[in-house]
Design an enzyme around this catalytic site. Structure first.
Site, PDB file in Angstrom:
ATOM      1  CG  HIS A 179      -0.370  -5.772  -2.539  1.00 54.24           C
ATOM      2  ND1 HIS A 179      -0.501  -6.996  -1.867  1.00 54.24           N
ATOM      3  CD2 HIS A 179      -1.550  -5.016  -2.429  1.00 54.24           C
ATOM      4  CE1 HIS A 179      -1.705  -7.150  -1.468  1.00 54.24           C
ATOM      5  NE2 HIS A 179      -2.215  -5.934  -1.898  1.00 54.24           N
ATOM      6  CG  ASP A 215       2.144  -6.773  -8.411  1.00 56.73           C
ATOM      7  OD1 ASP A 215       0.862  -6.827  -8.955  1.00 56.73           O
ATOM      8  OD2 ASP A 215       1.940  -6.677  -7.069  1.00 56.73           O
ATOM      9  CD  GLN A 231      -4.326  -1.807  -8.082  1.00 55.51           C
ATOM     10  OE1 GLN A 231      -5.401  -1.298  -8.902  1.00 55.51           O
ATOM     11  NE2 GLN A 231      -4.717  -2.560  -7.106  1.00 55.51           N
ATOM     12  CE  LYS A 278      -6.143  -6.128  -7.295  1.00 56.68           C
ATOM     13  NZ  LYS A 278      -6.719  -6.061  -5.989  1.00 56.68           N
ATOM     14  CB  CYS A 330      -2.010  -5.166   1.249  1.00 55.17           C
ATOM     15  SG  CYS A 330      -3.477  -5.763   1.800  1.00 55.17           S
TER      16      CYS A 330
END
Lengths: 152, 406
Positions: B122, B199, B202, B225, B364
């Site tokens: 991202h 990261d 998600q 999220k 992104c």
């Protein structure tokens, strides 16, 4: 389920037709031709405009290449059909009237000159698409000032 | 497929019409919806316990502090941190990455060092490192992405060398749905003494995550999220690594002793949490974890995988469709696709007028769109409150869109 009216207005047949078969596609290679690249970085729409000007500042020929949504491509395609051969003053008025049509503000001075471009008033209901509808026109404005500068 | 549709009753926002049609919310990878329990926790905090944390000696402050720190304990347990002190509250994934790319990088990156990331990051895991490289004189390199949406690891030994000081990788790609082999990659990096950051934007709240099992030095994620409010997220840092980092923002709460000339600083996590934090956000995040744990993270993952698999299978009905990311195997609960007949923005606009919320654009991940030579894509992303009936509804709308735009 019927198609929502707003959607029908945004994507009228004329607009879909231009997006499927854009007019005046390609490049112009003459040295005197002005090339302007415009894009919407947030959505990836891109337009490359190629414009040849007459000595009086009117447009002698215009072509474009681009990729992006139906609105940006159709708006630019329809623009290329309108701007050839009209005087510099008419051109400036047309750009202003088109912008006011899309934004829904101000007085349209010459609706007849806009013709089918008046369809873009439907974009008012889709504020996130205003920059799509204006992408090619922003390029045209830049080309006009670039041409004026090179002549002054 | 397990049926979690009864949970829809917990989400007030889902029960509405959008543009005259029942809402189908498939933009969960951008932000999830919030259950009543989380919304209530915010109201309860403001109506009963609101006060600043770690400061007051009065009852309200003590209550607020207890709720705040118990959320930290929950979060540490939820992601498998060794201690709560390894969990720092931030505004979210982006801020967490920027903290490391500024503070860790300022101490450890030197000219000639390499930062290694992947071609599917991202923007928030690319730009901070590009800035850090510019400041430090280090350079950036990337692991390429294969056509099938997985990482090209054939030359990994040539890329992951001792010159690399930091390796970072997205756990679950927000555009491709790929679940990367982060445990194997971190083990490789660790053997070479390379610091690692994963990261998990998600991943957390969507699948089981255990940072100690992954073996990373840093793990970053966002609350919004995973059913928590916006504006709150976390940075996990291994205690040993955090201890070597200088402070970030200066201010209240992060200090031990302040004189007019100089100051001494607290240890983590306080060292990295200057100022009054987003107390309500943290409490909301704690409530979100409680809520997710009553469902069970394994069940959430299983349901998401089943929905994604069903959606991908049905999407192939559409003429001229190109589905991004791995065709088989375990995936994140999202699927991005490109239709020859309709630009993503037109498709998403069409969907929206039918009450269907999709995401359209580059998500992104501009380098990834370039890699696959598409201007952007449309993305449907799911959470446990979504149903196969909603996917059927999406397909009905997409079929109409294809007819309309072709």
């Amino acid at each position: 389920m019927a198609l929502p009216d707003d959607l029908r207005e945004l994507y009228q047949q004329v607009i879909l037709d231009h997006s499927r078969s854009p007019r005046n596609q390609g490049q112009l290679s003459a040295d005197s031709c002005v090339h302007i690249h415009s894009d919407n970085p947030s959505c990836g729409d891109e337009i490359d405009l190629y414009i040849c000007f007459n000595d009086d500042g009117s447009i002698c020929d215009i072509k474009f290449e681009g990729q992006g949504c139906a609105i940006s491509q159709a708006s630019t395609s329809m623009m290329t059909e309108k701007v050839k051969g009209i005087s510099r003053e008419e051109l400036t008025q047309l750009i202003q009237d088109l912008q006011q049509t899309v934004l829904g503000q101000g007085e349209i001075r010459n609706p007849e000159a806009l013709g089918e471009l008046q369809l873009f008033e439907s974009v008012q209901k889709f504020p996130q698409r205003i920059k799509c509808a204006l992408l090619g026109w922003r390029g045209l404005e830049s080309a006009l000032s670039k041409n004026s500068l090179s002549r002054s | 497929m397990i049926d979690l549709s009864h949970l829809r009753a917990d989400f007030p926002i889902l029960h509405q019409q959008v543009n005259g049609q029942p809402l189908v919310y498939f933009d969960n990878a951008a932000s999830s919806q919030k259950p009543r329990a989380v919304i209530d926790s915010l109201v309860h905090y403001y109506e009963h316990d609101n006060a600043n944390v770690h400061r007051g000696l009065h009852t309200l402050s003590n209550r607020a502090t207890d709720a705040f720190e118990s959320a930290r304990e929950k979060l540490a347990r939820f992601i498998g941190a060794a201690t709560p002190e390894e969990v720092i509250f931030t505004r979210g994934t982006t801020e967490s990455i920027n903290l490391v790319a500024n503070i860790w990088a300022s101490e450890f990156l030197k000219p000639g060092d390499i930062i290694l990331y992947t071609g599917m990051e991202h923007h928030s895991n690319l730009v901070p490192w590009q800035l850090a490289a510019k400041r430090s004189g280090a350079s950036v390199q990337h692991i390429p992405v294969l056509e099938d949406g997985t990482l090209d690891l054939e030359n990994i030994n040539a890329l992951l060398t001792e010159q690399v000081k930091l390796f970072t990788c997205v756990h679950v790609s927000n555009s491709l749905g790929t679940i990367n082999p982060v445990k194997e990659l971190c083990a490789k990096a660790r053997a070479l003494g390379i610091t690692t950051l994963i990261d998990g934007a998600q991943a957390v709240g969507h699948m089981p995550v255990n940072v100690q099992d992954i073996g990373c030095d840093f793990y970053v994620f966002s609350g919004h999220k995973m059913c928590a409010p916006t504006g709150i997220g976390g940075l996990y840092g291994r205690a040993e690594v955090l201890a070597k980092m200088p402070p970030w923002h200066g201010g209240g709460e992060m200090i031990d002793l302040v004189t007019l000339e100089t100051s001494t600083y607290k240890a983590a996590p306080a060292r990295f949490e200057a100022g009054t934090p987003d107390i309500a956000g943290v409490i909301g995040l704690g409530a979100a974890i409680d809520y997710l744990e009553t469902i069970g993270i394994d069940r959430i993952h299983e349901h998401g995988a089943a929905l994604t698999s069903y959606a991908m299978q049905r999407l192939t009905e559409l003429p001229g469709i190109r589905i991004l990311g791995p065709a088989t195997g375990d995936r994140g609960s999202l699927t991005a696709f490109h239709l020859a007949s309709a630009h993503p923005h037109d498709l998403v606009e069409f969907a929206n007028t039918h009450g269907l919320a999709l995401r359209g654009g580059h998500h992104c991940t501009q380098p990834l769109m370039k890699r696959f030579q598409i201007p952007g894509s449309s993305r449907a992303s799911f959470y446990f409150y979504n149903t196969t009936a909603e996917i059927d509804r999406m397909m009905e709308i997409l079929h109409r869109a294809v007819t309309f735009f072709s």
